[in-house]
Write a protein that holds these residues in place. Structure first.
Motif, short mmCIF file in Angstrom:
data_model
loop_
_atom_site.label_atom_id
_atom_site.label_comp_id
_atom_site.label_asym_id
_atom_site.label_seq_id
_atom_site.Cartn_x
_atom_site.Cartn_y
_atom_site.Cartn_z
N GLN B 141 5.81 -9.01 -2.00
CA GLN B 141 6.27 -8.23 -0.86
C GLN B 141 7.63 -7.58 -1.17
O GLN B 141 7.86 -6.44 -0.85
CB GLN B 141 6.43 -9.16 0.34
CG GLN B 141 6.47 -8.46 1.65
CD GLN B 141 5.12 -8.54 2.34
OE1 GLN B 141 4.65 -9.63 2.65
NE2 GLN B 141 4.49 -7.42 2.57
N ARG B 142 8.49 -8.35 -1.82
CA ARG B 142 9.83 -7.86 -2.13
C ARG B 142 9.80 -6.78 -3.20
O ARG B 142 10.55 -5.81 -3.14
CB ARG B 142 10.71 -9.00 -2.61
CG ARG B 142 11.13 -9.89 -1.48
CD ARG B 142 12.27 -10.76 -1.89
NE ARG B 142 12.60 -11.67 -0.81
CZ ARG B 142 13.11 -12.86 -0.99
NH1 ARG B 142 13.37 -13.29 -2.21
NH2 ARG B 142 13.38 -13.62 0.03
N TYR B 200 -4.78 -5.27 1.80
CA TYR B 200 -4.18 -4.20 1.02
C TYR B 200 -4.88 -4.01 -0.33
O TYR B 200 -4.94 -2.91 -0.86
CB TYR B 200 -2.67 -4.46 0.83
CG TYR B 200 -1.94 -4.35 2.13
CD1 TYR B 200 -1.77 -3.11 2.73
CD2 TYR B 200 -1.47 -5.48 2.79
CE1 TYR B 200 -1.14 -2.99 3.95
CE2 TYR B 200 -0.84 -5.38 4.01
CZ TYR B 200 -0.67 -4.13 4.59
OH TYR B 200 -0.07 -4.04 5.81
N TYR B 201 -5.42 -5.11 -0.87
CA TYR B 201 -6.15 -5.03 -2.13
C TYR B 201 -7.39 -4.15 -1.96
O TYR B 201 -7.67 -3.27 -2.78
CB TYR B 201 -6.56 -6.44 -2.58
CG TYR B 201 -7.12 -6.49 -3.99
CD1 TYR B 201 -6.29 -6.69 -5.08
CD2 TYR B 201 -8.49 -6.34 -4.20
CE1 TYR B 201 -6.80 -6.74 -6.36
CE2 TYR B 201 -9.00 -6.39 -5.49
CZ TYR B 201 -8.17 -6.60 -6.56
OH TYR B 201 -8.68 -6.64 -7.82
N LEU B 213 2.23 -3.06 -1.56
CA LEU B 213 2.38 -3.81 -0.31
C LEU B 213 3.50 -3.18 0.50
O LEU B 213 4.51 -2.76 -0.05
CB LEU B 213 2.71 -5.26 -0.61
CG LEU B 213 1.64 -6.03 -1.40
CD1 LEU B 213 2.12 -7.43 -1.72
CD2 LEU B 213 0.35 -6.10 -0.63
N PRO B 214 3.32 -3.11 1.82
CA PRO B 214 4.39 -2.54 2.64
C PRO B 214 5.63 -3.44 2.64
O PRO B 214 5.49 -4.65 2.54
CB PRO B 214 3.75 -2.48 4.04
CG PRO B 214 2.71 -3.54 4.01
CD PRO B 214 2.21 -3.64 2.60
N ALA B 215 6.79 -2.81 2.75
CA ALA B 215 8.03 -3.60 2.69
C ALA B 215 8.19 -4.43 3.96
O ALA B 215 7.67 -4.09 5.00
CB ALA B 215 9.23 -2.68 2.54
#
Lengths: 10, 215
Positions: B141-142, B200-201, B213-215
């Motif tokens: 995510q980061r 998301y995959y 991936l969204p922040a």
């Protein structure tokens, strides 16, 4: 009595 | 052994092979959480204490040894291999994983099948495995960007969990005494943690685009 079988999954 | 469990074990094995391939081929562990890998090493060592007391099958013993050896090898590479360790995203991998170890052990002391050393470590390993992916998901995510092999590694890990749920449903329906509540409930929790990642995959797979991936 019923004996729990050994854990066979990984 | 049913087809779902075999598929689960094979996707689990495949996930580890993909991770080893990534580390070996690119001499890099970027995007991989060392904390998650350390948790898996603890999980396997704690769970397979029965390696010396219960013999189930050659397959079972072989897979246990493979899981212990590969997880220790991955941690060793990330800590000590001169090239691999340099690519470790130390500043992104800051999840306090000792909390997970402590909380899982405390839960194992409360909820277990029998109050013996082996059973408590078994329950501990089940609880810890359920949450061991969290540092990895936080790291992804980061960093936002996920390279192909890392994405596939997590995809196969999630597939392994999904197949194990099918395996439990199958065993529940076909075996008269199959009631492994600790494993089943923890397994469902563990699989649920992957739901977001899977979403998301599949989006990136459908759009044929890079996984983000969204922040």
């Amino acid at each position: 009595c019923y004996q729990e079988p050994p854990k066979d999954e990984l | 052994m049913n087809i779902f469990r075999l598929a689960g074990d094979m996707t689990h094995l495949l996930s580890i092979l993909v991770l080893l391939l990534k580390i070996y081929a690119t001499k890099s562990c970027s995007g991989i959480s060392r904390k998650t890998q350390e948790l898996y090493a603890i999980v396997f060592v704690a769970r397979y204490l029965d390696l010396f007391t219960d013999f189930i099958s050659v397959y079972n013993t072989f897979m246990k040894v493979v899981f212990i050896a590969s997880s220790l090898a991955i941690v060793w590479c990330m800590r000590f291999h001169p090239m691999v360790r340099r690519s470790y995203d130390r500043e992104l991998d800051t999840f306090r994983h000792y909390f997970l170890v402590g909380a899982s052990f405390a839960l194992a002391l409360i909820l277990h099948e029998k109050f013996t050393v082996q059973e408590i470590f078994w329950a501990f390993s089940i609880y810890l495995e359920a949450v061991a992916i969290l540092p990895q998901l936080v790291l992804l995510q980061r960093s936002g960007n996920v390279d192909n092999l890392t994405g596939q590694y997590i995809f196969f890990l999630g597939a392994y969990r999904a197949f194990y749920i099918l395996n439990w449903i199958y065993r529940y329906l076909t075996e008269p005494h199959f009631t492994r509540w600790i494993a089943c409930v923890s397994g469902v929790v563990q699989t649920a943690l992957y739901a977001d990642f899977f979403y998301y995959y599949f989006i990136s797979w459908k759009n044929n685009s890079k996984l983000k991936l969204p922040a």
